[in-house]
Design an enzyme around this catalytic site. Structure first.
Site, PDB file in Angstrom:
ATOM      1  N   ARG A 101      17.381  25.436  40.031  1.00  0.00           N
ATOM      2  CA  ARG A 101      17.629  25.699  41.655  1.00  0.00           C
ATOM      3  C   ARG A 101      17.353  27.217  41.982  1.00  0.00           C
ATOM      4  NH1 ARG A 101      23.514  24.200  43.440  1.00  0.00           N
ATOM      5  NH2 ARG A 101      24.095  25.665  42.231  1.00  0.00           N
ATOM      6  N   TYR A 102      17.469  28.333  41.228  1.00  0.00           N
ATOM      7  CA  TYR A 102      17.274  29.539  41.241  1.00  0.00           C
ATOM      8  C   TYR A 102      16.187  29.958  40.466  1.00  0.00           C
ATOM      9  CZ  TYR A 102      22.229  29.191  42.528  1.00  0.00           C
ATOM     10  OH  TYR A 102      23.294  28.781  43.170  1.00  0.00           O
ATOM     11  N   ARG A 105      16.210  31.574  36.534  1.00  0.00           N
ATOM     12  CA  ARG A 105      17.073  30.767  35.602  1.00  0.00           C
ATOM     13  C   ARG A 105      17.086  29.138  35.650  1.00  0.00           C
ATOM     14  NH1 ARG A 105      19.685  33.179  39.681  1.00  0.00           N
ATOM     15  NH2 ARG A 105      21.822  32.869  40.286  1.00  0.00           N
ATOM     16  N   CYS A 114      31.301  15.852  26.126  1.00  0.00           N
ATOM     17  CA  CYS A 114      32.144  16.888  25.750  1.00  0.00           C
ATOM     18  C   CYS A 114      33.335  16.443  24.863  1.00  0.00           C
ATOM     19  CB  CYS A 114      33.001  17.182  27.408  1.00  0.00           C
ATOM     20  SG  CYS A 114      31.909  18.013  28.505  1.00  0.00           S
ATOM     21  N   CYS A 118      37.756  17.074  31.568  1.00  0.00           N
ATOM     22  CA  CYS A 118      38.779  17.851  32.427  1.00  0.00           C
ATOM     23  C   CYS A 118      38.801  16.728  33.640  1.00  0.00           C
ATOM     24  CB  CYS A 118      38.292  19.157  33.118  1.00  0.00           C
ATOM     25  SG  CYS A 118      37.820  20.245  31.670  1.00  0.00           S
ATOM     26  N   CYS A 121      36.450  17.649  36.893  1.00  0.00           N
ATOM     27  CA  CYS A 121      35.086  18.007  36.291  1.00  0.00           C
ATOM     28  C   CYS A 121      34.096  17.535  37.926  1.00  0.00           C
ATOM     29  CB  CYS A 121      34.630  17.532  35.226  1.00  0.00           C
ATOM     30  SG  CYS A 121      32.873  17.635  34.562  1.00  0.00           S
ATOM     31  N   ARG A 123      31.162  17.354  37.398  1.00  0.00           N
ATOM     32  CA  ARG A 123      30.040  16.388  36.791  1.00  0.00           C
ATOM     33  C   ARG A 123      30.690  15.339  36.410  1.00  0.00           C
ATOM     34  NH1 ARG A 123      26.834  20.922  34.321  1.00  0.00           N
ATOM     35  NH2 ARG A 123      25.415  21.555  35.904  1.00  0.00           N
ATOM     36  N   ASP A 282      35.058  22.034  43.252  1.00  0.00           N
ATOM     37  CA  ASP A 282      33.927  21.228  43.904  1.00  0.00           C
ATOM     38  C   ASP A 282      34.334  19.858  44.082  1.00  0.00           C
ATOM     39  OD1 ASP A 282      31.421  23.039  43.552  1.00  0.00           O
ATOM     40  OD2 ASP A 282      31.952  22.814  41.371  1.00  0.00           O
ATOM     41  N   ASP A 319      30.441  26.684  45.620  1.00  0.00           N
ATOM     42  CA  ASP A 319      29.153  26.166  45.321  1.00  0.00           C
ATOM     43  C   ASP A 319      28.918  25.244  46.477  1.00  0.00           C
ATOM     44  OD1 ASP A 319      26.715  25.286  44.132  1.00  0.00           O
ATOM     45  OD2 ASP A 319      27.479  25.505  42.095  1.00  0.00           O
ATOM     46  N   LYS A 326      25.434  28.780  45.104  1.00  0.00           N
ATOM     47  CA  LYS A 326      26.529  29.552  44.957  1.00  0.00           C
ATOM     48  C   LYS A 326      26.674  30.752  45.571  1.00  0.00           C
ATOM     49  CE  LYS A 326      27.632  28.331  40.066  1.00  0.00           C
ATOM     50  NZ  LYS A 326      26.233  27.836  39.749  1.00  0.00           N
TER      51      LYS A 326
HETATM   52  C1  LIG Z   1      25.696  27.861  38.640  1.00  0.00           C
HETATM   53  C2  LIG Z   1      24.176  27.806  38.230  1.00  0.00           C
HETATM   54  C3  LIG Z   1      23.477  28.807  37.621  1.00  0.00           C
HETATM   55  C4  LIG Z   1      24.116  29.957  37.194  1.00  0.00           C
HETATM   56  O1  LIG Z   1      24.413  30.704  38.309  1.00  0.00           O
HETATM   57  P1  LIG Z   1      24.899  32.365  38.204  1.00  0.00           P
HETATM   58  O2  LIG Z   1      25.308  32.765  39.627  1.00  0.00           O
HETATM   59  O3  LIG Z   1      23.662  33.128  37.450  1.00  0.00           O
HETATM   60  O4  LIG Z   1      25.982  32.343  37.064  1.00  0.00           O
HETATM   61  C5  LIG Z   1      22.081  28.509  37.619  1.00  0.00           C
HETATM   62  N1  LIG Z   1      21.582  27.325  37.788  1.00  0.00           N
HETATM   63  C6  LIG Z   1      22.152  26.305  38.453  1.00  0.00           C
HETATM   64  C7  LIG Z   1      21.482  24.958  38.802  1.00  0.00           C
HETATM   65  C8  LIG Z   1      23.651  26.467  38.763  1.00  0.00           C
HETATM   66  O5  LIG Z   1      24.387  25.622  39.397  1.00  0.00           O
END
Ligand SMILES: *Cc1c(COP(=O)(O)O)cnc(C)c1O
Length: 357
Positions: A101-102, A105, A114, A118, A121, A123, A282, A319, A326
């Site tokens: 998404r970003y 990363r 798991c 929880c 959760c 998910r 969420d 989120d 986020k």
């Molecule tokens: C939460 C999340 C992350 C990590 O986000 P950070 O702000 O770096 O902790 C990375 N990818 C996805 C898809 C997420 O939902």
């Protein structure tokens, strides 16, 4: 099952989870004749607790740990604003097991299982004992995706709980990632250090070691979860060179109180864990009974800001439903006004801060 003979593994260190409503009933953690509504809830959403968690629940059956794990008929209530995939993982999944998404990363989800489930959760519609681990081919495809995207600087192991996987499997995947020079950071999001600390053993620590920087974000919501065994697991990870962070979900009736959160965050910092995010809940199905208003969340954060060390201040995050990402949600201490800003101090008093000419 007959009780274990003396000298063998005590239940507290057993790695096997107590599963399903039947499992809870057998251990006296749920009433013997359950409401049919509760039966339906537990057929829809997975139920499991570990032995250490069962011990905490038995010690305080209506306490902050019990409320996180024991299913209730409140989960049968679904509100129109709840969504199956609240943060939009699916829309950003180029191959199985990856969420991108970003730009810098990715999430790598090797398992849907798991050791505990929880009740809040996000998910909860995806996790459970059915799906289990990603197949060998899917793991290779996911690793190829990371390998072929040099902009990926960080791999975040999520799931399911990644530290619930066998160390051997983790070690093999980490060796491949450590061979990709563009990946400089590996992060694990896990509840294992607090719910199954015995799993953080020598084999696990050895499996986690490697070239890229290692972070573990521990998911923990109340001070009561930090048992002496959990704290020992945190110390073992720190000693082996892992940097520890924490994530907490703001939950009604569990931790929606500044003193409760201060107790948790101080305990974490005292054991080398930096509180990272406090998540606004969420909107996953059947979780509305855990909701805390954003205004209340901001009020709690404001109370923490005045009173508690800056080390103990996580960022309060939302989120945005639908997969929009986020963002921090305050509280906001600054407002733009003509000629500069109005800044509010921790006591609620506003001060003018003129913009430099
Ligand atoms: C939460 C999340 C992350 C990590 O986000 P950070 O702000 O770096 O902790 C990375 N990818 C996805 C898809 C997420 O939902």
């Amino acid at each position: 099952m007959a009780s274990a003979p003396m000298g063998t593994v005590s239940p507290i260190s057993s790695r096997r989870s107590i599963r399903g409503l039947r499992g809870l009933q057998q251990r006296g953690l749920a009433g013997a004749d359950a409401d049919p509504e509760l039966e339906r809830v537990t057929e829809r959403y997975a139920v499991a607790v570990t032995e250490p968690v069962a011990a905490l629940i038995a010690a305080d059956p209506d306490g902050p740990v019990a409320r996180q794990y024991l299913p209730t008929i409140a989960e049968a209530v679904s509100l129109p604003d709840e969504i199956v995939d609240p943060i939009g993982d699916a829309a950003h999944s180029p191959v199985r097991g990856i969420v991108h998404r970003y730009p810098d990363r990715v999430l790598l989800k090797l398992t849907h299982a798991c050791p505990v489930y929880c009740r809040f959760c996000f998910r909860r519609e995806q996790v459970g004992p059915g799906g289990e681990a990603l197949g060998k081919d899917d793991v290779e495809t996911a690793l190829d995706y990371i390998r072929s995207h040099p902009e990926i600087w960080e791999v975040v192991f999520s799931g399911g709980d990644p530290l619930h996987l066998p160390p051997k499997k983790l070690k093999a995947v980490l060796a491949e990632i450590d061979a990709m020079p563009h990946v400089e950071v590996v992060r694990f999001h896990s509840r294992v250090p607090v719910v199954l600390p015995a799993a953080i053993d020598g084999a696990m620590l050895e499996a986690l070691a490697g070239r890229a920087a290692r972070y573990v974000a521990v998911h923990v919501n109340h001070r009561d979860e930090l048992t002496p065994e959990a704290i020992a697991a945190l110390h073992a990870m720190t000693r082996s060179g892992i940097t520890l962070l924490s994530q907490t979900v703001l939950l009604r009736g569990i931790n929606d109180d500044a003193a409760v959160l201060a107790g948790l965050f101080r305990a974490l910092v005292a054991h080398n864990v930096k509180p990272y995010y406090l998540h606004h809940l969420d909107r996953a199905p059947g979780t509305s009974h855990f909701r805390v208003s954003m205004a209340r969340g901001q009020e709690i954060m404001r109370q923490l800001r005045g009173r508690v060390s800056g080390l103990c201040q996580p960022t309060y995050m939302l989120d945005i439903p639908g997969g929009h990402g986020k963002v921090p949600i305050g509280p906001n201490h600054v407002e733009a006004v003509p000629g500069g800003y109005r800044v509010t101090d921790p006591n609620g008093v506003a001060h003018a801060f003129p913009e430099a000419p």
